[in-house]
Design a protein around this motif. Structure first.
Motif, mmCIF file in Angstrom:
data_model
loop_
_atom_site.group_PDB
_atom_site.id
_atom_site.type_symbol
_atom_site.label_atom_id
_atom_site.label_comp_id
_atom_site.label_asym_id
_atom_site.label_seq_id
_atom_site.Cartn_x
_atom_site.Cartn_y
_atom_site.Cartn_z
ATOM 1 N N ILE A 20 -72.801 -5.343 40.357
ATOM 2 C CA ILE A 20 -71.525 -5.131 39.666
ATOM 3 C C ILE A 20 -71.767 -4.746 38.211
ATOM 4 O O ILE A 20 -71.107 -3.842 37.680
ATOM 5 N N ALA A 21 -72.734 -5.404 37.575
ATOM 6 C CA ALA A 21 -73.059 -5.079 36.177
ATOM 7 C C ALA A 21 -73.517 -3.626 36.048
ATOM 8 O O ALA A 21 -73.176 -2.943 35.076
ATOM 9 N N ILE A 35 -64.052 -8.116 35.243
ATOM 10 C CA ILE A 35 -63.779 -8.973 36.391
ATOM 11 C C ILE A 35 -63.191 -10.266 35.844
ATOM 12 O O ILE A 35 -63.761 -10.870 34.931
ATOM 13 N N VAL A 36 -62.057 -10.650 36.387
ATOM 14 C CA VAL A 36 -61.386 -11.882 35.985
ATOM 15 C C VAL A 36 -61.390 -12.816 37.187
ATOM 16 O O VAL A 36 -60.821 -12.493 38.230
ATOM 17 N N GLU A 37 -62.064 -13.929 37.032
ATOM 18 C CA GLU A 37 -62.136 -14.909 38.109
ATOM 19 C C GLU A 37 -61.129 -16.024 37.858
ATOM 20 O O GLU A 37 -61.030 -16.527 36.748
ATOM 21 N N VAL A 38 -60.393 -16.373 38.910
ATOM 22 C CA VAL A 38 -59.504 -17.525 38.837
ATOM 23 C C VAL A 38 -60.075 -18.588 39.779
ATOM 24 O O VAL A 38 -60.690 -18.253 40.802
ATOM 25 N N HIS A 134 -65.939 -12.225 50.183
ATOM 26 C CA HIS A 134 -65.220 -11.851 48.973
ATOM 27 C C HIS A 134 -66.168 -11.424 47.860
ATOM 28 O O HIS A 134 -65.853 -10.537 47.074
ATOM 29 N N GLN A 135 -67.339 -12.031 47.813
ATOM 30 C CA GLN A 135 -68.306 -11.670 46.779
ATOM 31 C C GLN A 135 -68.807 -10.243 47.003
ATOM 32 O O GLN A 135 -68.946 -9.474 46.059
ATOM 33 N N LEU A 136 -69.070 -9.891 48.246
ATOM 34 C CA LEU A 136 -69.518 -8.537 48.570
ATOM 35 C C LEU A 136 -68.406 -7.525 48.297
ATOM 36 O O LEU A 136 -68.666 -6.420 47.811
ATOM 37 N N MET A 137 -67.174 -7.915 48.541
ATOM 38 C CA MET A 137 -66.045 -7.001 48.314
ATOM 39 C C MET A 137 -65.948 -6.594 46.851
ATOM 40 O O MET A 137 -65.602 -5.454 46.535
ATOM 41 N N ARG A 138 -66.290 -7.497 45.954
ATOM 42 C CA ARG A 138 -66.278 -7.157 44.524
ATOM 43 C C ARG A 138 -67.236 -6.013 44.237
ATOM 44 O O ARG A 138 -66.924 -5.093 43.484
ATOM 45 N N LEU A 139 -68.419 -6.086 44.831
ATOM 46 C CA LEU A 139 -69.423 -5.048 44.630
ATOM 47 C C LEU A 139 -68.978 -3.727 45.259
ATOM 48 O O LEU A 139 -69.057 -2.667 44.633
ATOM 49 N N GLU A 143 -68.138 -0.211 43.229
ATOM 50 C CA GLU A 143 -68.777 1.070 43.544
ATOM 51 C C GLU A 143 -67.730 2.133 43.853
ATOM 52 O O GLU A 143 -67.835 3.281 43.409
ATOM 53 N N GLN A 144 -66.700 1.787 44.583
ATOM 54 C CA GLN A 144 -65.682 2.770 44.948
ATOM 55 C C GLN A 144 -64.860 3.228 43.747
ATOM 56 O O GLN A 144 -64.478 4.396 43.664
#
Length: 159
Positions: A20-21, A35-38, A134-139, A143-144
């Motif tokens: 992600i970075a 990225i904002v994590e709640v 969900h963690q993979l979805m962030r990546l 990318e998209q």
């Protein structure tokens, strides 16, 4: 332009953070990316329907607190509309052309998104009927979004 991914829970895996970075760095010439994590709502393994609704509602409130009134919101949902990368890029380009400079993407917790969040969303987007962590979805989403910018400038990255 401001791109924000609002998601439930903390990202723990170093390799996801690194990926992600990398995309955040690449996107920096096009947009401010964050990225904002709640916090996720702690819940036992097996939940009643009422408990599930309660967990989703609490996570939904936290998500909605991070969305501004003028933000354009994509909710990631299995029942959302699937798009090709080219369609997604054209949509992002059109949004920015017509004054949407703040675009939010919302990834829910393990139970999904509260109805209130889906109602607030301007559109729902699906990356297919697969269930992804969900963690993979962030990546994948990072990318998209980067790919959309590259398509819109005519870069060979997309090929």
């Amino acid at each position: 332009m401001n791109i924000k991914i609002i998601c439930v829970g903390k990202l723990k895996e170093k390799y996801f953070k690194q990926g992600i970075a990398e995309y955040a760095k690449r996107m920096s010439k096009f947009a401010k990316f964050q990225i904002v994590e709640v916090p996720d709502e702690k819940a036992p393994e097996s939940l009643s329907n009422a408990e599930m609704t309660n967990v989703m509602a609490k996570e939904g409130e936290r998500i909605l607190d991070k969305i501004k009134d003028r933000d354009y919101v994509y909710a990631l949902a299995i029942k959302g509309k699937e798009r090709t990368s080219e369609e997604f890029a054209a949509e992002i380009d059109k949004l920015t052309t017509y004054g949407h400079s703040d675009i939010d993407f919302v990834i829910g917790g393990s139970l999904g998104l509260a109805p209130e969040v889906l109602k607030r969303a301007d559109t729902q987007i699906s990356f297919g009927r697969f269930t992804l962590p969900h963690q993979l979805m962030r990546l994948v989403l990072s990318e998209q979004v980067y790919r959309a910018f590259m398509i819109n400038i005519g870069s060979p990255y997309h090929k």
